[in-house]
Design an enzyme around this catalytic site. Structure first.
Site, PDB file in Angstrom:
ATOM      1  N   GLY A  12       0.843  -1.202   0.000  1.00  0.00           N
ATOM      2  CA  GLY A  12       0.000   0.000   0.000  1.00  0.00           C
ATOM      3  C   GLY A  12       0.872   1.244   0.000  1.00  0.00           C
ATOM      4  N   GLY A  15       2.163   5.569   4.396  1.00  0.00           N
ATOM      5  CA  GLY A  15       1.181   6.170   5.301  1.00  0.00           C
ATOM      6  C   GLY A  15      -0.172   5.478   5.290  1.00  0.00           C
ATOM      7  N   ALA A  16      -0.313   4.424   4.488  1.00  0.00           N
ATOM      8  CA  ALA A  16      -1.603   3.729   4.428  1.00  0.00           C
ATOM      9  C   ALA A  16      -1.885   2.959   5.723  1.00  0.00           C
ATOM     10  CB  ALA A  16      -1.642   2.780   3.230  1.00  0.00           C
ATOM     11  N   GLY A  17      -0.817   2.499   6.396  1.00  0.00           N
ATOM     12  CA  GLY A  17      -1.016   1.793   7.663  1.00  0.00           C
ATOM     13  C   GLY A  17      -0.338   0.432   7.749  1.00  0.00           C
ATOM     14  N   SER A  86       5.922  -1.944  -2.180  1.00  0.00           N
ATOM     15  CA  SER A  86       5.901  -2.906  -3.301  1.00  0.00           C
ATOM     16  C   SER A  86       4.892  -2.488  -4.367  1.00  0.00           C
ATOM     17  CB  SER A  86       5.644  -4.338  -2.813  1.00  0.00           C
ATOM     18  OG  SER A  86       4.685  -4.432  -1.791  1.00  0.00           O
TER      19      SER A  86
END
Ligand code: ADP
Length: 176
Positions: A12, A15-17, A86
């Protein structure tokens, strides 16, 4: 019974988690005595892939090395939590094909949300032109088409996202 290893691959935007969820999954599993290892992109880039940058070629090489280590560990019974942007579908496919037991987790948050969070202050730098090849800004991110798990972190709590991953591990027989 011997533990069956598996690689859980969090992909992701920055900062997506990914790190937050994988650390929380780690905590939940450690308290249950599973062998577990974390391969976090930010940490790996400080050692195993310190020589690499962010060109497409280097990103592939980064993921190849992470995938190789994850493969070695998970075939020996370890639950490996990989957290790496990725960004290319093909590189994730490569990892998936190499690793027998593989769970792809798409940590999905809109770019605007990631940018608003700006956990590491990198979006601001990228927008200001101080960093080039930043995923989502001037470098591509190819979202998974059929992830095994999808966490929508702009609407889910961390606990909900973690529960989804644990549920998938249970369903696959990797944990009880
Ligand atoms: P990444 O590893 O993908 O770059 P981080 O885990 O470092 O992202 O940062 C994600 C940020 O989003 C953290 O500040 C975290 O507290 C916040 N966040 C809000 N909701 C969630 C959620 N459901 N899952 C994960 N992170 C969340």
């Amino acid at each position: 019974m011997k533990q069956v290893g598996v690689t859980v691959w969090f992909t992701g935007l920055s900062g997506a988690g990914k790190t937050t969820i994988s650390r929380a999954v780690e905590l939940a599993l450690r308290s249950r005595d599973y062998s577990i290892e974390i391969l976090d992109g930010d940490v790996v880039r400080e050692n195993l892939t310190k020589d690499l940058g962010f060109s497409k070629e280097d990103r592939y090489e980064n993921i190849r090395r992470i995938g190789f280590v994850a493969h070695l560990l998970s075939r020996n019974g370890v639950i490996v939590l990989v957290s790496a942007i990725s960004p290319y579908r093909e590189m994730r496919e490569e990892a998936k094909n190499r690793i027998k037991d593989f769970i792809e987790v798409y940590v999905n948050a809109p770019l605007a949300v990631c940018e608003e969070r700006d956990v590491k202050g990198l979006y601001k730098k990228a927008r200001a032109g101080k960093i080039q090849h930043f995923t989502g800004i001037d470098d591509p991110y190819e979202a998974p088409l059929q992830p095994d798990v999808e966490c929508h972190t702009e609407i889910e709590s961390v606990e909900e996202s973690v529960a989804k991953v644990l549920h998938k591990l249970e369903a696959g027989g990797y944990i009880n």
